[in-house]
Design an enzyme around this catalytic site. Sequence first.
Site, PDB file in Angstrom:
ATOM      1  N   ASP A  47       0.841  -1.194   0.000  1.00 28.20           N
ATOM      2  CA  ASP A  47       0.000   0.000   0.000  1.00 28.20           C
ATOM      3  C   ASP A  47       0.878   1.247   0.000  1.00 28.20           C
ATOM      4  OD1 ASP A  47      -2.258  -1.586   0.146  1.00 28.20           O
ATOM      5  OD2 ASP A  47      -2.427  -1.427   2.330  1.00 28.20           O
ATOM      6  N   TYR A  75       5.621  -8.653   8.694  1.00 26.15           N
ATOM      7  CA  TYR A  75       5.269  -7.237   8.785  1.00 26.15           C
ATOM      8  C   TYR A  75       5.343  -6.770  10.235  1.00 26.15           C
ATOM      9  CZ  TYR A  75       3.014  -7.824   4.180  1.00 26.15           C
ATOM     10  OH  TYR A  75       2.751  -8.092   2.872  1.00 26.15           O
ATOM     11  N   ASP A  89      -7.011   1.752   7.268  1.00 30.58           N
ATOM     12  CA  ASP A  89      -5.781   2.406   7.715  1.00 30.58           C
ATOM     13  C   ASP A  89      -6.030   3.883   7.985  1.00 30.58           C
ATOM     14  OD1 ASP A  89      -5.729   3.777   5.230  1.00 30.58           O
ATOM     15  OD2 ASP A  89      -4.529   2.197   4.307  1.00 30.58           O
ATOM     16  N   ARG A 181      -4.319  -5.060   7.295  1.00 25.96           N
ATOM     17  CA  ARG A 181      -5.395  -4.130   7.684  1.00 25.96           C
ATOM     18  C   ARG A 181      -6.611  -4.900   8.191  1.00 25.96           C
ATOM     19  NH1 ARG A 181      -6.924  -1.453   2.578  1.00 25.96           N
ATOM     20  NH2 ARG A 181      -5.718  -3.094   1.566  1.00 25.96           N
TER      21      ARG A 181
END
Length: 305
Positions: A47, A75, A89, A181
Amino acid sequence: MARRRRGLPINGVLLLDKPKGASSNHALQRVRRLLQAQKAGHTGTLDPMATGLLPVCLGEATKFSAHLLEADKVYRTRVQLGAVTDTGDAEGEVVERCAVPSLTVANVERVLERFRGEIEQVPPMYSALKHQGRKLYELAREGKSVERAVRRVTVYDARLLAFEGDTFELEVRVSKGTYIRTLAEDIGRALGCGAHITALRRLATGPFDSEGMLPLEALEALPSQSEREAALLPVDVLVAHLSKLEVDECARQRLMHGQAASVDAAGEKTGKLTRLYCDETFLGLGVVTGPQEVAPRRLLNTAAE
Protein backbone atom coordinates in the site's frame (compact mmCIF):
# COMPACT_ATOMS: atom_id res chain seq x y z
CA MET A 1 9.29 -6.30 -36.86
CA ALA A 2 9.25 -6.34 -33.03
CA ARG A 3 9.59 -2.95 -31.41
CA ARG A 4 12.99 -2.47 -29.84
CA ARG A 5 12.88 -1.84 -26.11
CA ARG A 6 14.39 1.37 -24.80
CA GLY A 7 17.03 1.16 -22.12
CA LEU A 8 19.71 -1.31 -21.09
CA PRO A 9 19.35 -5.09 -20.72
CA ILE A 10 19.82 -4.99 -16.93
CA ASN A 11 19.10 -8.29 -15.15
CA GLY A 12 18.85 -8.76 -11.40
CA VAL A 13 16.90 -8.09 -8.22
CA LEU A 14 16.96 -4.94 -6.09
CA LEU A 15 15.74 -5.16 -2.51
CA LEU A 16 14.08 -1.75 -2.33
CA ASP A 17 13.04 -0.06 0.91
CA LYS A 18 9.84 1.47 -0.43
CA PRO A 19 9.15 4.94 0.98
CA LYS A 20 5.87 5.94 2.58
CA GLY A 21 3.42 7.67 0.25
CA ALA A 22 4.65 6.10 -2.98
CA SER A 23 2.70 3.43 -4.78
CA SER A 24 4.59 0.22 -5.52
CA ASN A 25 4.41 0.97 -9.25
CA HIS A 26 5.74 4.51 -8.78
CA ALA A 27 8.70 3.18 -6.76
CA LEU A 28 9.29 0.47 -9.38
CA GLN A 29 9.38 2.98 -12.24
CA ARG A 30 11.84 5.20 -10.36
CA VAL A 31 14.17 2.21 -9.94
CA ARG A 32 13.81 1.29 -13.61
CA ARG A 33 14.68 4.84 -14.71
CA LEU A 34 17.63 5.12 -12.32
CA LEU A 35 19.11 1.90 -13.71
CA GLN A 36 18.02 2.70 -17.30
CA ALA A 37 16.57 -0.81 -17.42
CA GLN A 38 14.49 -2.04 -20.33
CA LYS A 39 12.08 -4.00 -18.16
CA ALA A 40 11.04 -4.12 -14.50
CA GLY A 41 8.41 -5.70 -12.29
CA HIS A 42 7.75 -6.27 -8.59
CA THR A 43 6.72 -9.27 -6.54
CA GLY A 44 3.52 -8.10 -4.87
CA THR A 45 2.32 -4.61 -4.03
CA LEU A 46 2.63 -2.62 -0.84
CA ASP A 47 0.00 0.00 0.00
CA PRO A 48 1.18 3.61 -0.51
CA MET A 49 1.09 4.08 3.28
CA ALA A 50 3.32 1.04 3.83
CA THR A 51 7.11 1.04 3.81
CA GLY A 52 9.74 -1.64 3.62
CA LEU A 53 10.85 -4.54 1.52
CA LEU A 54 9.76 -4.47 -2.11
CA PRO A 55 11.90 -6.76 -4.30
CA VAL A 56 12.15 -5.17 -7.74
CA CYS A 57 12.89 -7.57 -10.60
CA LEU A 58 14.76 -6.23 -13.60
CA GLY A 59 15.05 -7.75 -17.06
CA GLU A 60 15.19 -11.55 -17.05
CA ALA A 61 14.40 -11.65 -13.32
CA THR A 62 10.78 -10.73 -14.14
CA LYS A 63 10.36 -14.27 -15.52
CA PHE A 64 10.69 -15.67 -12.00
CA SER A 65 8.93 -13.01 -9.91
CA ALA A 66 5.84 -15.21 -9.47
CA HIS A 67 7.82 -17.45 -7.12
CA LEU A 68 7.81 -14.64 -4.52
CA LEU A 69 4.07 -14.05 -4.85
CA GLU A 70 3.60 -17.39 -3.08
CA ALA A 71 6.05 -16.55 -0.30
CA ASP A 72 5.37 -15.97 3.39
CA LYS A 73 5.88 -12.43 4.61
CA VAL A 74 6.78 -10.60 7.84
CA TYR A 75 5.27 -7.24 8.78
CA ARG A 76 5.44 -4.80 11.67
CA THR A 77 2.35 -2.70 12.21
CA ARG A 78 0.92 -0.16 14.66
CA VAL A 79 -2.76 -0.56 15.51
CA GLN A 80 -5.04 2.22 16.76
CA LEU A 81 -8.03 1.05 18.77
CA GLY A 82 -11.40 2.81 19.01
CA ALA A 83 -11.90 3.84 15.39
CA VAL A 84 -12.75 1.99 12.18
CA THR A 85 -11.93 3.57 8.81
CA ASP A 86 -13.28 2.77 5.35
CA THR A 87 -9.82 1.76 4.14
CA GLY A 88 -8.67 -0.03 7.28
CA ASP A 89 -5.78 2.41 7.71
CA ALA A 90 -5.11 5.97 8.81
CA GLU A 91 -5.54 7.35 5.28
CA GLY A 92 -9.25 6.52 5.22
CA GLU A 93 -12.32 8.24 6.63
CA VAL A 94 -13.46 7.22 10.10
CA VAL A 95 -16.78 5.39 9.76
CA GLU A 96 -17.20 4.19 13.34
CA ARG A 97 -15.93 5.20 16.76
CA CYS A 98 -16.11 3.10 19.92
CA ALA A 99 -14.95 3.57 23.48
CA VAL A 100 -11.81 1.58 24.19
CA PRO A 101 -12.30 -0.68 27.23
CA SER A 102 -9.71 -0.86 29.96
CA LEU A 103 -7.30 -3.43 28.54
CA THR A 104 -4.16 -5.11 29.79
CA VAL A 105 -1.36 -6.84 27.94
CA ALA A 106 -2.90 -10.13 29.05
CA ASN A 107 -6.25 -9.15 27.47
CA VAL A 108 -4.58 -8.41 24.15
CA GLU A 109 -2.45 -11.57 24.25
CA ARG A 110 -5.54 -13.72 24.84
CA VAL A 111 -7.22 -12.24 21.78
CA LEU A 112 -4.07 -12.56 19.68
CA GLU A 113 -4.01 -16.26 20.45
CA ARG A 114 -7.28 -16.61 18.55
CA PHE A 115 -5.66 -15.15 15.44
CA ARG A 116 -2.65 -17.44 15.33
CA GLY A 117 -2.79 -20.37 12.95
CA GLU A 118 -5.22 -20.80 10.05
CA ILE A 119 -7.94 -18.14 10.05
CA GLU A 120 -10.61 -16.80 7.73
CA GLN A 121 -10.49 -13.32 6.22
CA VAL A 122 -12.81 -11.31 4.03
CA PRO A 123 -10.58 -9.21 1.71
CA PRO A 124 -11.13 -5.45 2.07
CA MET A 125 -12.92 -3.38 -0.54
CA TYR A 126 -9.84 -1.17 -0.72
CA SER A 127 -7.70 -3.81 -2.42
CA ALA A 128 -6.43 -4.62 -5.90
CA LEU A 129 -8.58 -7.74 -6.21
CA LYS A 130 -10.92 -7.64 -9.17
CA HIS A 131 -14.69 -7.97 -9.49
CA GLN A 132 -16.05 -8.32 -13.04
CA GLY A 133 -12.84 -6.87 -14.44
CA ARG A 134 -12.61 -3.88 -12.12
CA LYS A 135 -10.34 -3.45 -9.11
CA LEU A 136 -12.23 -3.39 -5.83
CA TYR A 137 -10.67 -0.11 -4.72
CA GLU A 138 -12.08 1.56 -7.83
CA LEU A 139 -15.57 0.43 -6.83
CA ALA A 140 -14.95 1.45 -3.23
CA ARG A 141 -14.03 4.98 -4.31
CA GLU A 142 -17.42 5.16 -6.05
CA GLY A 143 -19.10 4.24 -2.77
CA LYS A 144 -19.89 0.71 -3.91
CA SER A 145 -19.44 -2.53 -1.99
CA VAL A 146 -19.60 -6.05 -3.41
CA GLU A 147 -19.60 -9.43 -1.74
CA ARG A 148 -16.11 -10.95 -1.38
CA ALA A 149 -15.38 -14.61 -0.89
CA VAL A 150 -13.88 -15.63 2.44
CA ARG A 151 -10.22 -16.63 2.24
CA ARG A 152 -8.30 -19.01 4.45
CA VAL A 153 -4.88 -17.64 5.38
CA THR A 154 -2.30 -18.53 8.01
CA VAL A 155 -0.82 -16.35 10.73
CA TYR A 156 2.29 -18.29 11.69
CA ASP A 157 3.24 -15.88 14.45
CA ALA A 158 1.85 -12.67 15.97
CA ARG A 159 4.05 -11.02 18.59
CA LEU A 160 2.95 -8.08 20.69
CA LEU A 161 5.87 -5.62 20.71
CA ALA A 162 4.32 -2.72 22.62
CA PHE A 163 0.99 -1.78 24.24
CA GLU A 164 -0.13 1.68 25.35
CA GLY A 165 -3.82 1.37 26.27
CA ASP A 166 -5.40 2.34 22.96
CA THR A 167 -2.53 1.49 20.59
CA PHE A 168 -0.25 -1.48 20.19
CA GLU A 169 2.48 -2.73 17.86
CA LEU A 170 2.57 -6.17 16.31
CA GLU A 171 5.07 -8.19 14.33
CA VAL A 172 3.39 -10.90 12.28
CA ARG A 173 4.55 -13.65 9.95
CA VAL A 174 1.80 -14.60 7.53
CA SER A 175 1.02 -16.63 4.42
CA LYS A 176 0.42 -15.11 1.01
CA GLY A 177 -2.82 -13.21 0.57
CA THR A 178 -3.07 -12.07 4.19
CA TYR A 179 -4.31 -8.50 4.64
CA ILE A 180 -2.75 -6.88 7.70
CA ARG A 181 -5.39 -4.13 7.68
CA THR A 182 -8.11 -6.77 7.89
CA LEU A 183 -6.23 -8.65 10.60
CA ALA A 184 -6.02 -5.46 12.69
CA GLU A 185 -9.73 -4.73 12.16
CA ASP A 186 -10.69 -8.24 13.22
CA ILE A 187 -8.49 -8.07 16.33
CA GLY A 188 -10.02 -4.70 17.21
CA ARG A 189 -13.51 -6.14 16.79
CA ALA A 190 -12.59 -9.04 19.08
CA LEU A 191 -11.36 -6.54 21.67
CA GLY A 192 -14.75 -4.83 21.50
CA CYS A 193 -13.76 -1.46 20.07
CA GLY A 194 -12.72 -1.70 16.42
CA ALA A 195 -9.32 -0.71 15.04
CA HIS A 196 -7.29 0.46 12.08
CA ILE A 197 -3.56 0.53 11.33
CA THR A 198 -1.49 3.71 11.46
CA ALA A 199 1.82 2.25 10.25
CA LEU A 200 2.88 -0.80 8.28
CA ARG A 201 6.36 -1.99 7.36
CA ARG A 202 7.29 -5.16 5.51
CA LEU A 203 10.40 -6.75 6.99
CA ALA A 204 10.71 -9.95 4.97
CA THR A 205 9.32 -11.82 2.00
CA GLY A 206 10.37 -15.35 1.14
CA PRO A 207 14.16 -15.66 1.45
CA PHE A 208 14.74 -11.89 1.69
CA ASP A 209 14.81 -9.79 4.84
CA SER A 210 15.32 -6.13 5.63
CA GLU A 211 19.09 -6.40 6.05
CA GLY A 212 19.87 -5.90 2.37
CA MET A 213 17.27 -3.21 1.61
CA LEU A 214 18.30 -0.05 -0.21
CA PRO A 215 16.26 3.19 -0.01
CA LEU A 216 15.60 5.10 -3.22
CA GLU A 217 17.72 7.99 -1.94
CA ALA A 218 20.71 5.68 -1.49
CA LEU A 219 20.29 4.29 -5.01
CA GLU A 220 20.05 7.82 -6.40
CA ALA A 221 23.20 8.83 -4.51
CA LEU A 222 25.35 6.15 -6.17
CA PRO A 223 27.56 8.07 -8.62
CA SER A 224 27.75 5.62 -11.52
CA GLN A 225 25.76 3.07 -13.48
CA SER A 226 28.21 0.31 -12.54
CA GLU A 227 27.77 1.01 -8.83
CA ARG A 228 23.99 0.91 -9.18
CA GLU A 229 24.17 -2.39 -11.03
CA ALA A 230 26.47 -3.72 -8.29
CA ALA A 231 23.60 -3.25 -5.81
CA LEU A 232 21.57 -5.92 -7.65
CA LEU A 233 21.30 -9.54 -6.60
CA PRO A 234 21.61 -12.24 -9.28
CA VAL A 235 18.46 -13.50 -10.99
CA ASP A 236 18.62 -16.99 -9.47
CA VAL A 237 18.10 -15.71 -5.90
CA LEU A 238 14.38 -15.80 -6.73
CA VAL A 239 14.46 -19.58 -7.19
CA ALA A 240 17.17 -20.55 -4.72
CA HIS A 241 14.66 -22.77 -2.89
CA LEU A 242 14.61 -25.18 -5.87
CA SER A 243 17.12 -27.99 -6.32
CA LYS A 244 20.03 -27.52 -8.72
CA LEU A 245 21.13 -29.53 -11.77
CA GLU A 246 24.34 -29.03 -13.76
CA VAL A 247 24.16 -29.74 -17.51
CA ASP A 248 26.92 -29.99 -20.09
CA GLU A 249 27.28 -27.88 -23.24
CA CYS A 250 25.49 -30.45 -25.42
CA ALA A 251 22.50 -30.48 -23.05
CA ARG A 252 22.50 -26.67 -22.92
CA GLN A 253 22.22 -26.48 -26.69
CA ARG A 254 19.28 -28.90 -26.73
CA LEU A 255 17.50 -27.06 -23.93
CA MET A 256 17.91 -23.72 -25.68
CA HIS A 257 16.18 -25.21 -28.73
CA GLY A 258 13.24 -26.33 -26.59
CA GLN A 259 14.29 -29.98 -26.49
CA ALA A 260 14.66 -32.35 -23.55
CA ALA A 261 18.26 -33.17 -22.67
CA SER A 262 20.18 -35.96 -20.97
CA VAL A 263 21.30 -35.10 -17.45
CA ASP A 264 22.01 -36.95 -14.22
CA ALA A 265 18.72 -36.32 -12.38
CA ALA A 266 18.99 -39.35 -10.11
CA GLY A 267 17.24 -38.68 -6.80
CA GLU A 268 14.94 -36.03 -8.28
CA LYS A 269 11.25 -36.83 -8.61
CA THR A 270 9.67 -36.82 -12.07
CA GLY A 271 7.78 -33.58 -12.59
CA LYS A 272 9.96 -31.63 -10.15
CA LEU A 273 10.95 -28.09 -11.07
CA THR A 274 14.69 -27.48 -10.84
CA ARG A 275 17.34 -24.82 -11.47
CA LEU A 276 19.61 -25.48 -14.45
CA TYR A 277 23.26 -24.42 -14.72
CA CYS A 278 26.03 -24.89 -17.25
CA ASP A 279 29.55 -24.17 -15.97
CA GLU A 280 27.90 -22.53 -12.92
CA THR A 281 26.00 -20.09 -15.17
CA PHE A 282 22.26 -19.97 -14.47
CA LEU A 283 20.23 -21.02 -17.52
CA GLY A 284 16.72 -20.97 -16.06
CA LEU A 285 14.26 -23.62 -14.92
CA GLY A 286 13.61 -27.11 -16.16
CA VAL A 287 11.32 -29.95 -15.20
CA VAL A 288 12.60 -33.47 -14.52
CA THR A 289 11.02 -35.90 -16.99
CA GLY A 290 12.96 -38.98 -15.95
CA PRO A 291 16.05 -40.14 -14.00
CA GLN A 292 18.27 -39.16 -16.93
CA GLU A 293 16.28 -36.36 -18.57
CA VAL A 294 15.18 -32.80 -18.05
CA ALA A 295 12.99 -30.58 -20.24
CA PRO A 296 13.13 -26.77 -20.46
CA ARG A 297 10.43 -24.87 -18.54
CA ARG A 298 11.51 -21.21 -18.40
CA LEU A 299 14.94 -20.20 -19.64
CA LEU A 300 16.88 -16.96 -19.72
CA ASN A 301 17.36 -15.30 -23.08
CA THR A 302 20.99 -14.80 -22.07
CA ALA A 303 21.43 -18.57 -21.74
CA ALA A 304 21.64 -18.79 -25.53
CA GLU A 305 24.69 -16.57 -25.65
